[in-house]
Design a protein around this motif. Structure first.
Motif, PDB file in Angstrom:
ATOM      1  N   ARG A   1       0.812  -1.216   0.000  1.00 24.65           N
ATOM      2  CA  ARG A   1       0.000   0.000   0.000  1.00 24.65           C
ATOM      3  C   ARG A   1       0.850   1.273   0.000  1.00 24.65           C
ATOM      4  NH1 ARG A   1      -3.837  -2.776   3.688  1.00 24.65           N
ATOM      5  NH2 ARG A   1      -5.701  -3.258   2.445  1.00 24.65           N
ATOM      6  N   ARG A   2       2.166   1.144  -0.111  1.00 25.21           N
ATOM      7  CA  ARG A   2       3.012   2.340  -0.066  1.00 25.21           C
ATOM      8  C   ARG A   2       2.587   3.353  -1.124  1.00 25.21           C
ATOM      9  NH1 ARG A   2       8.475   3.707   1.307  1.00 25.21           N
ATOM     10  NH2 ARG A   2       8.572   5.983   1.241  1.00 25.21           N
TER      11      ARG A   2
ATOM     12  N   TRP B   1      -0.322   3.902  -2.440  1.00 27.06           N
ATOM     13  CA  TRP B   1      -1.581   4.585  -2.105  1.00 27.06           C
ATOM     14  C   TRP B   1      -1.362   5.540  -0.937  1.00 27.06           C
ATOM     15  CZ3 TRP B   1      -2.770   3.286  -6.483  1.00 27.06           C
ATOM     16  CH2 TRP B   1      -2.864   1.982  -6.935  1.00 27.06           C
ATOM     17  N   GLU B   2      -0.417   5.220  -0.059  1.00 26.35           N
ATOM     18  CA  GLU B   2      -0.054   6.157   1.010  1.00 26.35           C
ATOM     19  C   GLU B   2       0.548   7.439   0.433  1.00 26.35           C
ATOM     20  OE1 GLU B   2       0.931   2.956   4.628  1.00 26.35           O
ATOM     21  OE2 GLU B   2       2.561   4.000   3.584  1.00 26.35           O
TER      22      GLU B   2
ATOM     23  N   HIS C   1      -0.930  11.030   1.327  1.00 29.70           N
ATOM     24  CA  HIS C   1      -0.095  11.954   2.095  1.00 29.70           C
ATOM     25  C   HIS C   1       0.169  13.242   1.326  1.00 29.70           C
ATOM     26  CE1 HIS C   1       3.648  13.523   3.953  1.00 29.70           C
ATOM     27  NE2 HIS C   1       3.051  13.128   5.057  1.00 29.70           N
TER      28      HIS C   1
ATOM     29  N   PRO D   1      -6.102   0.038  -1.980  1.00 30.96           N
ATOM     30  CA  PRO D   1      -6.051   1.193  -1.071  1.00 30.96           C
ATOM     31  C   PRO D   1      -7.086   1.080   0.034  1.00 30.96           C
ATOM     32  CG  PRO D   1      -7.116   1.786  -3.137  1.00 30.96           C
ATOM     33  CD  PRO D   1      -6.586   0.392  -3.319  1.00 30.96           C
ATOM     34  N   GLU D   2      -6.796   1.697   1.148  1.00 31.85           N
ATOM     35  CA  GLU D   2      -7.762   1.784   2.232  1.00 31.85           C
ATOM     36  C   GLU D   2      -8.791   2.859   1.907  1.00 31.85           C
ATOM     37  OE1 GLU D   2      -5.412   2.486   5.680  1.00 31.85           O
ATOM     38  OE2 GLU D   2      -4.777   0.389   5.870  1.00 31.85           O
TER      39      GLU D   2
ATOM     40  N   GLN E   1      -8.088   6.804   0.823  1.00 31.74           N
ATOM     41  CA  GLN E   1      -6.713   7.106   0.430  1.00 31.74           C
ATOM     42  C   GLN E   1      -6.612   7.766  -0.941  1.00 31.74           C
ATOM     43  OE1 GLN E   1      -4.513   3.346   1.076  1.00 31.74           O
ATOM     44  NE2 GLN E   1      -3.341   4.406   2.660  1.00 31.74           N
TER      45      GLN E   1
END
Length: 661
Positions: free
Chosen positions: A343-344, A346-347, A351, A376-377, A380
Motif C-alpha cells: 500500500r506504499r 496509495w499512502e 499523504h 487502497p484503504e 486514500q
C-alpha cells in the motif's frame, strides 16, 4: 468491446474542452482536422494556450525546406526557458510548491517555485565558475531528488545540454555515454536508498570518470551525507553541490536562447550495444510534454503529479519540463512503490494529496498478486483524478482491477504511448472521454498518425478496419528530435528510410471499428507462425488470464516446419518444480489455454517457467533480452537492466532443457 467512462472528470470541465472552446474548434475531431490541414495555426494555438513567453517572437511556426526529417520550429524565435518553467510562476505564486520529495525511508523535502527559481539561479552561477557554458554537456547521474530539476533549469539558463542517465547504471554504462557526448561535467549523488538499503553511486561515478578523458568536473549531491575524499590522482576536480551553491550568488536577469537550442540528449538503448543519443530542444521538448499534459491528462496549475520513473528515462524529464510549464506541483519519489508494503503507493497519494498518478501495467500486476493487501484503504485516493500509464501494453485483468477495484470507476486510466524520440506521446486516452480497456481513444492532436501495410498504404483511412499494420507519422511535430547526437545517418535510417517523408515508429498498431487504437507490440518482436503474423502481446495477455500465471513473455524461435514457433516464459503465482509432474501438467494446461484463445494453429511450442523476467527499474520487461539469451545471441545494451539475476535464470532454464534433450 465495451467502452468505459469514468465518473470524473466530465469532459466539459477539462482543459482540453476549454482549449476547444477558446480557439473555436467544435470537438476533438475538428481539432484533429485542424492539426492535419492547418499545422501552423494549430501549433501556434498550442504554444499560446501553454502561455509561452517569447523574448523574440518567431516569424514562422515551421520551416520544412530541409524536408520533414529536419524541420525548423518557431523560426528565429527566442525564449527564456527558465522563466517559462519557473520564473513566471515564482512571480505570481511564489509559495506554491514546485517540488515535493519523499525518500525511500519516508523523509521529506519541499521547494516552492520561489525557492526553485533561487536555487537554479545560484547553480547557474556556480556552473559558470566551473567553466560550463552554451553547448557544453552535463551528465546527470542522480536518483529522484529535487536537485534534478534545479540542474535542468540551471543548464537551460546557460544553454548547456543535459544528458540524464539512469540512476541504476554501472560505471561502464555511464562512461560510454560520457564518452559519446563529450560531457565536461558529471553531476552525481553520493548514493540513494532503495528498499531500506544504501546504494553507493559515488564509487560508480568515479570509476566512470576515470574512464572518460574529456570529463573535467565531478559535482556530488550529498543525498546520504557521505564525506567526500577525492581520489589522490585524477584528471577531474571534485566538489560538493552544497559548497558550490553556498559560494554562488543568484544569476541575475533573463537567460534567452533560440528556440532550437539543444536542451537534452536522451539516451535510449539500442539492440546493437551502442545507445542512441536523441537530441531535444528548448522549445520542442517542453512544449510537447506540456501539451500532452494539458490535452490528455488534464493537468492544471497547482495539480499534483507523481510518476513512478527515473530521470534516466524519458518520463523523468517529461515530468519536470511539462509539469513546471503547466505550473503544477511535482512529487518525486526515491523508493519503490511496494516497499515496505504493497500500500506504499496509495499512502503516497493520500499523504501528498496527489491529483495525478503515473504507473506501469507491470506494477499493477505486481500489486494484484497481493490480493486485498494491494488495495487502497477507504479514503486514500479521494484527491486522485487521473491514472496515467505508459511503457508497455496492458492486459485486460490488470486494467479492470485498477479501474474498478482500485479507482472505483471514478478515475480514468490515461493510456499513453510514444517514446524517447517522440518527446512524449503519439496515442492517448483523454480525460472525460470514453475509453476501451488496454486501448487508446485517438492520436494526440498534432500527431498525424496512421496504420499502414508493408507497401505504406493506409489500413486506417478508408482501409479495412481492425487490421494490424505499422504505426507511422505523416507530419513532423515540435517535440521530435534534432537527430541523434553526432549521428545523422543513424537517425535517418532508424525512422525515415522505409517510406519517403514518413516516420516509421516501430510499433504494430490497429484501429478498431469504433475508431479506438491499440498497440500490438514492437514490429521487430512480431512472430510469424505458419504464415500468420501474431504479436507477442497476444500470447502474454492470454497467459496472464490464467490463475497460475503472474507474468509472461513470448518470443519467436526458428522452427523447421512452421518457420517460427512461439516459446513463452512465465513466472507463477506459486512456483513449482520445473521438472515435476505438476509442472508438465500445468504446461499442457497453459498451451491448451492459449490454443483456446488464439486458435490451435498459433498454440506455442513450449512454455518455460522462470523465477523472474528481465526488466527495467520502472517495470518494463525486456523481451529482446529474453530472446537473446534463449537463442544465444548478443545481448546488446544491458545497462537498463534492473535485475541481472533474471538472465542467469533464463540461461539455467535453457541449459536444463538442453541437458534433458
Amino acid at each position: 468491446m465495451n467502452t468505459y467512462l469514468a465518473s470524473a472528470p466530465r469532459f466539459a470541465d477539462t482543459a482540453l474542452f476549454r482549449f476547444l472552446q477558446h480557439y473555436g474548434h467544435a470537438d476533438l475531431d475538428a481539432l484533429q482536422l485542424c492539426a492535419r490541414e492547418e499545422p501552423g495555426r494549430f501549433w501556434a494555438e498550442v504554444e499560446d494556450a501553454l502561455g509561452l513567453r517569447w523574448t523574440r517572437r518567431y516569424r514562422q511556426v515551421c520551416d520544412l525546406s530541409a524536408g520533414p526529417a529536419w524541420p525548423r520550429w518557431f523560426v528565429d524565435g527566442e525564449l527564456d526557458l527558465h522563466d517559462n518553467l519557473v520564473g513566471r510562476t515564482a512571480s505570481t505564486h511564489p509559495q506554491r510548491p514546485a517540488l515535493i520529495w519523499e525518500g525511500d525511508d519516508g523523509s521529506h523535502r519541499e521547494l516552492s517555485y520561489a525557492e526553485l527559481d533561487h536555487a537554479a539561479r545560484r547553480l547557474a552561477t556556480g556552473l559558470s565558475r566551473l567553466g560550463i557554458g552554451a553547448g557544453d554537456r552535463i551528465a546527470m547521474y542522480l536518483p529522484m531528488v529535487p536537485e534534478t530539476a534545479v540542474l535542468f533549469l540551471a543548464a537551460a539558463r546557460l544553454g548547456a545540454i543535459v544528458l540524464p542517465l539512469f540512476s541504476g547504471y554501472g560505471a561502464d554504462a555511464v562512461a560510454s555515454r560520457l564518452a559519446d557526448s563529450g560531457a565536461q561535467l558529471l553531476v552525481c549523488a553520493d548514493g540513494f536508498m532503495r528498499r531500506g538499503r544504501q546504494v553507493d553511486m559515488l564509487a560508480e561515478a568515479r570509476r566512470a570518470a576515470a574512464m572518460t578523458a574529456p570529463l573535467a568536473h565531478l559535482l556530488v549531491v550529498p543525498r546520504l551525507g557521505t564525506n567526500l575524499t577525492p581520489p589522490d590522482v585524477s584528471h577531474w576536480t571534485e566538489s560538493s553541490w552544497a559548497d558550490l551553491l553556498a559560494d554562488s550568488d543568484p544569476a541575475p536577469g533573463p537567460a534567452t536562447h533560440p528556440a532550437d537550442t539543444p536542451l537534452l540528449i536522451l539516451y535510449t538503448s539500442g539492440t546493437t550495444g551502442r545507445p542512441k543519443g536523441v537530441v531535444h530542444t528548448h522549445a520542442g521538448f517542453p512544449l510537447k510534454a506540456a501539451q500532452d499534459m494539458l490535452m490528455a491528462f488534464d493537468l492544471n496549475p497547482a495539480d499534483r503529479l507523481l510518476w513512478i520513473t527515473d530521470m534516466g528515462w524519458m518520463m523523468g524529464p517529461w515530468l519536470v519540463f511539462g509539469g513546471l510549464l503547466r505550473g503544477a506541483t511535482l512529487v518525486l519519489f526515491e523508493g519503490t512503490p511496494d516497499y515496505p508494503h504493497p500500500r506504499r503507493i496509495w499512502e503516497l497519494v493520500a499523504h501528498h494529496r496527489l491529483t495525478h498518478l503515473g504507473l506501469s501495467p507491470t506494477l499493477v500486476r505486481l500489486l494484484m498478486t497481493s490480493g486485498d493487501a494491494g488495495l487502497p484503504e477507504p479514503g486514500q485516493l479521494d484527491s486522485l483524478r487521473i491514472f496515467g500509464s505508459t511503457g508497455e501494453p496492458w492486459n485486460d485483468d490488470p486494467w479492470h482491477w485498477l479501474f474498478e477495484q482500485v479507482g472505483g470507476q471514478r478515475c480514468p486510466i490515461i493510456n499513453y504511448s510514444g517514446g524517447t524520440e517522440i518527446g512524449g506521446g503519439i496515442l492517448a486516452c483523454f480525460a472525460g472521454l470514453p475509453q476501451k480497456p488496454c486501448g487508446f481513444t485517438a492520436p494526440i492532436p498534432g500527431m498525424i498518425a496512421d496504420v499502414v501495410d508493408a507497401a505504406g498504404h493506409s489500413r486506417h483511412a478508408g482501409g479495412p478496419a481492425d487490421e494490424v499494420g505499422e504505426l507511422v507519422l505523416r507530419a513532423p511535430w515540435p517535440g521530435m528530435p534534432q537527430g541523434f547526437w553526432r549521428d545523422d545517418a543513424r537517425y535517418l535510417d532508424a525512422y525515415w528510410s522505409r517510406f519517403p517523408g514518413i516516420w516509421v515508429h516501430g510499433d504494430w498498431a490497429r484501429v478498431d471499428v469504433d475508431g479506438h487504437w491499440f498497440i500490438q507490440g514492437r514490429s521487430d518482436d512480431t512472430l510469424k507462425i505458419a504464415g500468420k503474423r501474431v504479436g507477442p502481446a497476444d500470447y502474454e495477455s492470454a497467459l496472464v488470464t490464467h490463475p497460475a500465471v503472474a507474468e509472461a513473455v513470448a518470443i519467436g524461435v526458428p522452427d523447421e516446419v512452421k518457420g517460427e514457433a512461439a516459446h513463452c516464459f512465465v513466472t507463477l503465482v506459486a512456483p513449482i518444480g520445473r521438472g515435476s509432474r505438476r509442472w508438465r501438467e500445468l504446461e499442457t494446461d497453459l498451451i491448451a489455454h492459449l490454443a483456446a484463445r488464439l486458435g490451435k494453429a498459433l498454440a506455442p511450442a513450449r512454455i518455460h517457467q522462470v523465477s523472474t523476467l528481465p526488466r527495467t527499474r520502472n517495470g518494463k520487461i525486456l523481451r529482446r533480452m529474453v530472446k537473446a539469451i534463449w537463442l544465444d545471441q548478443a545481448l546488446g545494451d544491458t545497462a537498463a537492466l534492473e535485475n541481472p539475476e533474471a538472465l542467469d535464470a533464463l540461461r539455467q532454464c535453457r541449459e536444463t532443457l538442453e541437458a534433458d534433450a
